[in-house]
Design a protein around this motif. Structure first.
Motif, mmCIF file in Angstrom:
data_model
loop_
_atom_site.group_PDB
_atom_site.id
_atom_site.type_symbol
_atom_site.label_atom_id
_atom_site.label_comp_id
_atom_site.label_asym_id
_atom_site.label_seq_id
_atom_site.Cartn_x
_atom_site.Cartn_y
_atom_site.Cartn_z
ATOM 1 N N GLY A 41 2.734 8.685 19.974
ATOM 2 C CA GLY A 41 2.190 8.053 19.543
ATOM 3 C C GLY A 41 1.734 8.563 18.079
ATOM 4 N N ARG A 42 3.313 9.242 17.514
ATOM 5 C CA ARG A 42 2.753 9.746 16.406
ATOM 6 C C ARG A 42 3.471 7.995 15.292
ATOM 7 N NH1 ARG A 42 6.038 13.959 18.661
ATOM 8 N NH2 ARG A 42 7.351 13.012 17.924
ATOM 9 N N THR A 43 2.749 8.122 13.780
ATOM 10 C CA THR A 43 3.577 7.187 12.895
ATOM 11 C C THR A 43 4.966 7.368 12.544
ATOM 12 O OG1 THR A 43 1.436 7.093 12.496
ATOM 13 C CG2 THR A 43 2.479 6.200 11.186
ATOM 14 N N ILE A 44 5.484 6.876 12.620
ATOM 15 C CA ILE A 44 6.424 6.727 12.294
ATOM 16 C C ILE A 44 7.011 6.447 10.628
ATOM 17 C CG2 ILE A 44 7.663 7.467 14.476
ATOM 18 C CD1 ILE A 44 8.358 4.408 14.341
ATOM 19 N N GLN A 45 5.906 4.696 10.593
ATOM 20 C CA GLN A 45 6.278 3.895 8.955
ATOM 21 C C GLN A 45 4.590 3.425 8.872
ATOM 22 O OE1 GLN A 45 9.466 1.263 9.381
ATOM 23 N NE2 GLN A 45 9.418 0.651 7.544
ATOM 24 N N VAL A 46 4.210 3.146 7.896
ATOM 25 C CA VAL A 46 3.372 1.852 7.364
ATOM 26 C C VAL A 46 3.801 1.356 6.561
ATOM 27 C CG1 VAL A 46 1.576 3.769 7.828
ATOM 28 C CG2 VAL A 46 2.506 4.123 5.595
ATOM 29 N N ASN A 47 2.941 0.071 6.086
ATOM 30 C CA ASN A 47 3.524 -1.388 4.819
ATOM 31 C C ASN A 47 2.309 -0.487 3.419
ATOM 32 O OD1 ASN A 47 1.152 -1.797 5.647
ATOM 33 N ND2 ASN A 47 2.108 -4.197 5.983
ATOM 34 N N LYS A 48 2.557 -2.068 2.370
ATOM 35 C CA LYS A 48 1.974 -1.660 1.607
ATOM 36 C C LYS A 48 0.406 -1.583 1.989
ATOM 37 C CE LYS A 48 5.901 -2.098 -0.825
ATOM 38 N NZ LYS A 48 6.065 -0.439 -2.383
ATOM 39 N N ALA A 49 0.557 -2.680 2.682
ATOM 40 C CA ALA A 49 -0.976 -3.154 2.537
ATOM 41 C C ALA A 49 -1.841 -1.626 3.702
ATOM 42 C CB ALA A 49 -0.316 -3.878 3.533
ATOM 43 N N TRP A 50 -0.764 -1.534 4.311
ATOM 44 C CA TRP A 50 -2.186 -0.187 4.992
ATOM 45 C C TRP A 50 -2.001 0.669 4.255
ATOM 46 C CZ3 TRP A 50 -0.991 5.150 5.380
ATOM 47 C CH2 TRP A 50 -1.656 5.791 6.393
ATOM 48 N N GLU A 51 -1.368 0.789 2.783
ATOM 49 C CA GLU A 51 -1.540 2.281 1.999
ATOM 50 C C GLU A 51 -2.728 1.301 1.155
ATOM 51 O OE1 GLU A 51 1.935 3.157 -0.126
ATOM 52 O OE2 GLU A 51 3.253 3.600 1.083
ATOM 53 N N ALA A 52 -2.627 0.612 0.635
ATOM 54 C CA ALA A 52 -3.936 -0.643 -0.151
ATOM 55 C C ALA A 52 -5.312 -0.199 0.642
ATOM 56 C CB ALA A 52 -3.789 -1.847 0.239
ATOM 57 N N LEU A 53 -5.446 -0.069 1.807
ATOM 58 C CA LEU A 53 -6.575 -0.403 3.011
ATOM 59 C C LEU A 53 -6.967 1.218 2.919
ATOM 60 C CD1 LEU A 53 -8.204 -1.613 5.010
ATOM 61 C CD2 LEU A 53 -6.860 -1.094 6.809
ATOM 62 N N TRP A 54 -6.513 2.215 2.926
ATOM 63 C CA TRP A 54 -6.548 3.457 2.652
ATOM 64 C C TRP A 54 -6.869 3.949 1.737
ATOM 65 C CZ3 TRP A 54 -9.359 3.582 7.555
ATOM 66 C CH2 TRP A 54 -8.688 3.337 8.356
ATOM 67 N N GLU A 55 -6.946 2.912 0.150
ATOM 68 C CA GLU A 55 -6.554 4.068 -0.826
ATOM 69 C C GLU A 55 -5.528 5.041 -1.090
ATOM 70 O OE1 GLU A 55 -11.120 4.172 -0.868
ATOM 71 O OE2 GLU A 55 -10.386 2.014 -1.785
ATOM 72 N N ILE A 56 -4.869 4.791 -0.627
ATOM 73 C CA ILE A 56 -3.296 6.618 -0.297
ATOM 74 C C ILE A 56 -4.143 6.499 -1.414
ATOM 75 C CG2 ILE A 56 -0.837 7.532 -0.445
ATOM 76 C CD1 ILE A 56 -2.767 6.388 2.159
ATOM 77 N N PRO A 57 -3.997 5.993 -2.515
ATOM 78 C CA PRO A 57 -3.263 6.490 -4.190
ATOM 79 C C PRO A 57 -4.680 7.700 -4.789
ATOM 80 C CG PRO A 57 -3.263 4.415 -4.548
ATOM 81 C CD PRO A 57 -2.911 4.175 -3.336
ATOM 82 N N ASN A 58 -5.438 7.244 -4.228
ATOM 83 C CA ASN A 58 -6.698 7.693 -4.263
ATOM 84 C C ASN A 58 -6.885 9.425 -3.319
ATOM 85 O OD1 ASN A 58 -7.609 6.356 -6.531
ATOM 86 N ND2 ASN A 58 -8.619 4.398 -4.797
ATOM 87 N N ARG A 59 -6.148 8.830 -2.444
ATOM 88 C CA ARG A 59 -6.284 10.372 -1.371
ATOM 89 C C ARG A 59 -4.583 10.840 -1.219
ATOM 90 N NH1 ARG A 59 -8.743 6.932 3.535
ATOM 91 N NH2 ARG A 59 -9.057 9.130 4.296
ATOM 92 N N PRO A 60 -4.979 12.096 -2.446
ATOM 93 C CA PRO A 60 -3.228 12.726 -2.243
ATOM 94 C C PRO A 60 -2.688 13.211 -0.769
ATOM 95 C CG PRO A 60 -4.216 13.243 -4.140
ATOM 96 C CD PRO A 60 -5.257 11.680 -3.839
ATOM 97 N N GLY A 61 -2.102 12.812 -0.039
ATOM 98 C CA GLY A 61 -1.640 13.905 0.983
ATOM 99 C C GLY A 61 -1.493 13.058 2.090
ATOM 100 N N LEU A 62 -2.780 12.427 2.109
ATOM 101 C CA LEU A 62 -2.821 10.951 3.624
ATOM 102 C C LEU A 62 -2.058 10.671 4.159
ATOM 103 C CD1 LEU A 62 -5.167 10.253 5.398
ATOM 104 C CD2 LEU A 62 -5.842 7.776 4.221
ATOM 105 N N LYS A 63 -1.467 9.652 2.997
ATOM 106 C CA LYS A 63 0.117 9.061 3.597
ATOM 107 C C LYS A 63 0.974 10.611 4.601
ATOM 108 C CE LYS A 63 3.654 6.131 3.082
ATOM 109 N NZ LYS A 63 4.600 5.435 1.510
ATOM 110 N N GLU A 64 1.542 11.474 3.934
ATOM 111 C CA GLU A 64 2.758 12.169 4.375
ATOM 112 C C GLU A 64 1.982 12.759 5.388
ATOM 113 O OE1 GLU A 64 1.214 11.858 0.858
ATOM 114 O OE2 GLU A 64 2.826 11.687 -0.053
#
Length: 773
Positions: A41-64
């Motif tokens: 159940g751990r996340t091992i990989q996400v794509n750019k569309a996922w980052e765009a969906l969850w607005e990763i640039p505006n949410r520092p540390g979320l992807k990590e």
């Protein structure tokens, strides 16, 4: 597979563009948000569309954080709270699962970003032995779709609320009349689904009794390309039926063909309820007015007649509606139209209640008197909006009133005539009395004066007797004798009495009688009175030197006496009521003939008491008249009763002691003089007390008492005298002005032996006294 894109730099071209590279490029560039999870159940990989969906640039540390070891989708509290975890567990168990949509609001979590609706699909990746190695989560941002649906639902809800508030359903159909587009307003009102509504399904919501008509009218409009307009009952969503007004217009193509129909249904239930209530009210009104004995009508505020109840048409016999407007005047008598219209116009101008009497033409053609009344009906502002009126048949009442007024008029004329007739004999009596007080007259003058007084007194007595007779006879208080008698003797007695008048006026009287006796059962005295009255009238109302005729005819057990003259005649209107009281005086323009004019009423009553009838006929004024008395014939074997004549007895047989008690001094004195002249001993008292004192000291054979005495009346005095020793055996004679049968009976009960009516007939008194001798 978990290797990042940066690790491929510097590698050989074959490796850089190998399958793994191509997969990574496809994974990163796909527009669908992808999150790759390991079997735990751990996340091992996400794509750019996922980052765009969850607005990763505006949410520092979320992807990590997501890619770190601390985050596990199976333990994510937000996913568990929204019911996503059970679906993920099914995916990790080997099942492809579509996850429910969740509303994600980062602001509520203390993060940056916009809220959104997200849905996902979880697909397990298995090895050759079917064991789940990884799970791919593919997310989809459905915020716009959800918002569109929400806005659509909100719009539809607003439209539905508007439709429910306005009761208007808007819809469209094809040129052929088939519904292929949804109508939320129709469905909101009827509760039908879109599938139920389509094509001709809308008819299922129409009331079964109205369905065929609604479809027929629509088909006709489609065929004629005309506006569709009708009314029918439509089933509401709650199951009730409501009246709606349906209207649709065709939308045309450039070539004039019908492209589609746009229509609307409006809820008209309140209007229909009002109309129904109005119909029920009108039905009740018509029922009530038709049950009324009066003719009921109503007009508009301007006076235009627009309603009559059934009784109006039953009375007048005119066709329904023929008297609307101002045509009601056609059934009003022509002589009453102007006055009736003036009163009606006055009421219309002033608002005052309308009331008038006029003659209405009955269905029989006769005009009957009616009472018309009407009251204005006003609105809240006081304006007259209607007149409600009635016509009441008062014909019988009007005739009765007219007859009563005529009777009053005739009564007044009769009283005036009576005063005149009574004054006539008083004048010569008064003059004779004054003459006898003058210087001593010779016997011839005294005899002539006495004859004048006697003649005038007899005339006055006759007048009074006629009045009493007509009163007693018309009230049924007279009992006639029914004895067999020869009617020729009646004729003889009547002609004998009337001959002085006939001779005085120079008339010729012809009598035509059968040779044999003509028998009837009757009262000879009363029948003589009947015939004498008719002959006297004929003589009075025929100018001098006239022709009178008395005839008798027999037919089928009936005997008719005809009295005919060539005198002044009788008008047609008078002939129908000539036998009524107080009517006959109109036969003559003056009173030169004398009499009270009540003789014919007395004739009619006496003839009817004998079982007969009397009638008159005349060709008009100046053409004479004829009176016919018809009586039932008696059996031929009966012999006529022998005529008896009464003669005054011999008054000298015995001298009587007589006490006269009368408070009228003149009447007592004259009676005393007559009795003394007849050979009797007479004492006079004017007060009852004095009479009692004299009775105690003197003996009397006869007491003649006035009834109307002061203090002690004649009835009481008679009883007291009966108790006195000196007068206990005396015979008592009552003298009174009251001559009814009940007066005679009352006198006999009080102890009187005889009852005589004033003025006393001396011959009658002589016979009574002779009976005491």
């Amino acid at each position: 597979m978990a290797q990042s894109q940066e690790e491929t730099v510097g590698e050989s071209p074959e490796k850089a563009f190998g399958p793994e590279y191509r997969f990574q490029a496809l994974f990163d560039q796909t527009p669908t948000s992808i999150q790759l999870l390991d079997a735990s159940g751990r996340t091992i990989q996400v794509n750019k569309a996922w980052e765009a969906l969850w607005e990763i640039p505006n949410r520092p540390g979320l992807k990590e954080f997501v890619l770190g070891t601390e985050y596990n989708v199976l333990t994510d509290p937000q996913l568990r709270a929204n019911g996503i975890t059970p679906c993920l567990e099914r995916a990790f168990a080997g099942e492809s699962v579509k996850l429910p949509a969740i509303y994600y609001n980062p602001v509520e979590m203390g993060e940056f970003g916009r809220p959104r609706w997200v849905t996902a699909v979880a697909h397990p990746l298995k090895d050759s032995r079917g064991r789940v190695q990884e799970v791919i989560l593919m997310h989809e941002d459905i915020t716009e779709q959800v918002e569109s649906q929400r806005m659509l639902r909100a719009s539809e809800e607003r439209f539905r609320s508007l439709v429910m508030a306005t009761s208007i359903m808007v819809w469209t159909t094809t040129a052929e009349g088939l519904a292929i587009e949804d109508s939320p307003s129709w469905r909101a009102f009827t509760g039908q689904s879109a599938e139920q509504w389509l094509n001709s399904g809308w008819l299922d919501a129409v009331h079964p009794d109205d369905r065929a008509h609604a479809a027929k009218v629509f088909r006709e409009s489609i065929g004629n390309r005309t506006v569709y307009e009708t009314e029918y009952r439509l089933r509401r969503a709650d199951g009730r039926y409501c009246w709606t007004s349906a209207k649709a217009v065709p939308v045309l193509n450039a070539d004039g063909s019908v492209k589609e129909w746009i229509g609307a249904n409006t809820d008209i239930s309140p209007r229909k309820q009002q109309e129904e209530a109005l119909r029920e009210s009108e039905a009740r009104f018509r029922t009530i007015t038709d049950a009324m004995p009066q003719m009921v009508w109503s007009t508009r505020g301007d006076g235009y007649h627009e309603y009559y109840n059934q009784r109006w048409y039953d009375f007048t016999g005119v066709p329904v509606g023929s008297t609307d407007g101002e045509d009601w005047e056609n059934v009003v008598h022509p002589e009453d139209q102007d006055a009736t219209w003036q009163v009606w116009e006055h009421s219309l101008k002033t608002g005052e209640p309308y009331e008038v009497r006029y003659r209405l033409r009955h269905r029989s053609g006769q005009y009957r008197w009616a009472l018309g009344r009407a009251l204005p009906v006003r609105d809240e502002a006081g304006k007259i909006i209607r007149w409600m009126g009635t016509c009441t048949d008062i014909h019988d009442q009007k005739l009765a009133e007219d007859a009563l007024r005529e009777a009053d008029r005739l009564k007044d004329e009769f009283l005036a005539m009576l005063a005149h007739e009574l004054r006539n004999p008083l004048a010569p009596i008064s003059a004779a009395a004054e003459l006898m007080e003058m210087a001593q007259l010779d016997p011839a003058h005294i005899r002539r004066t006495s004859q004048v007084i006697n003649r005038q007194v007899r005339h006055m007595t006759s007048l009074v007797d006629d009045l009493l007779d007509v009163s007693r006879v018309t009230r049924g208080l007279v009992n006639i004798e029914r004895k067999p008698l020869d009617l020729k003797l009646v004729v003889s007695g009547a002609t004998e009495q009337v001959m002085p008048l006939v001779t005085a006026k120079g008339h010729q009287l012809s009598v035509d009688l059968p040779d044999k006796p003509v028998h009837v059962l009757g009262d000879q005295k009363r029948l003589v009175q009947v015939l004498t009255n008719l002959l006297n009238n004929a003589a009075k109302y025929t100018p001098a030197n006239g022709m009178l005729h008395l005839g008798m005819t027999l037919s089928e057990g009936r005997i008719s006496l005809h009295v005919r003259d060539n005198g002044i005649g009788i008008t047609p209107d008078l002939q129908s009521r000539i036998f009524e009281l107080f009517t006959q005086a109109q036969r003559s323009p003056d009173r030169a003939q004398g009499g009270l004019g009540i003789g014919l009423a007395l004739v009619k009553s006496l003839v009817e008491l004998h079982g007969g009838d009397v009638r008159c006929s005349s060709a008009g004024l100046g053409k004479g008249s004829e009176f016919i008395v018809t009586l039932p014939s008696a059996a031929s074997e009966w012999e006529a009763a022998e005529e008896h004549r009464d003669f005054p007895p011999d008054l000298s047989a015995r001298r009587l002691r007589i006490l006269i008690v009368d408070d009228n001094a003149d009447a007592a004195a004259m009676l005393s003089m007559y009795l003394k002249a007849s050979g009797h001993e007479v004492q006079v008292e004017h007060v009852s007390g004095k009479a009692l004192e004299r009775a105690r000291s003197e003996h009397f054979d006869v007491c003649v008492l006035d009834i109307g005495l002061p203090e002690i009346d004649g009835y009481a005095l008679a009883q007291l005298l009966k108790a006195e020793e000196g007068t206990s055996g005396a015979r008592l004679i009552a003298i009174t002005g009251y001559g009814q049968e009940q007066d005679r009976q009352k006198a006999l009960l009080a102890g009187f032996d005889h009852h005589l009516v004033k003025p006393v007939d001396t011959a009658t008194l002589a016979r009574v006294l002779a009976g005491f001798a």
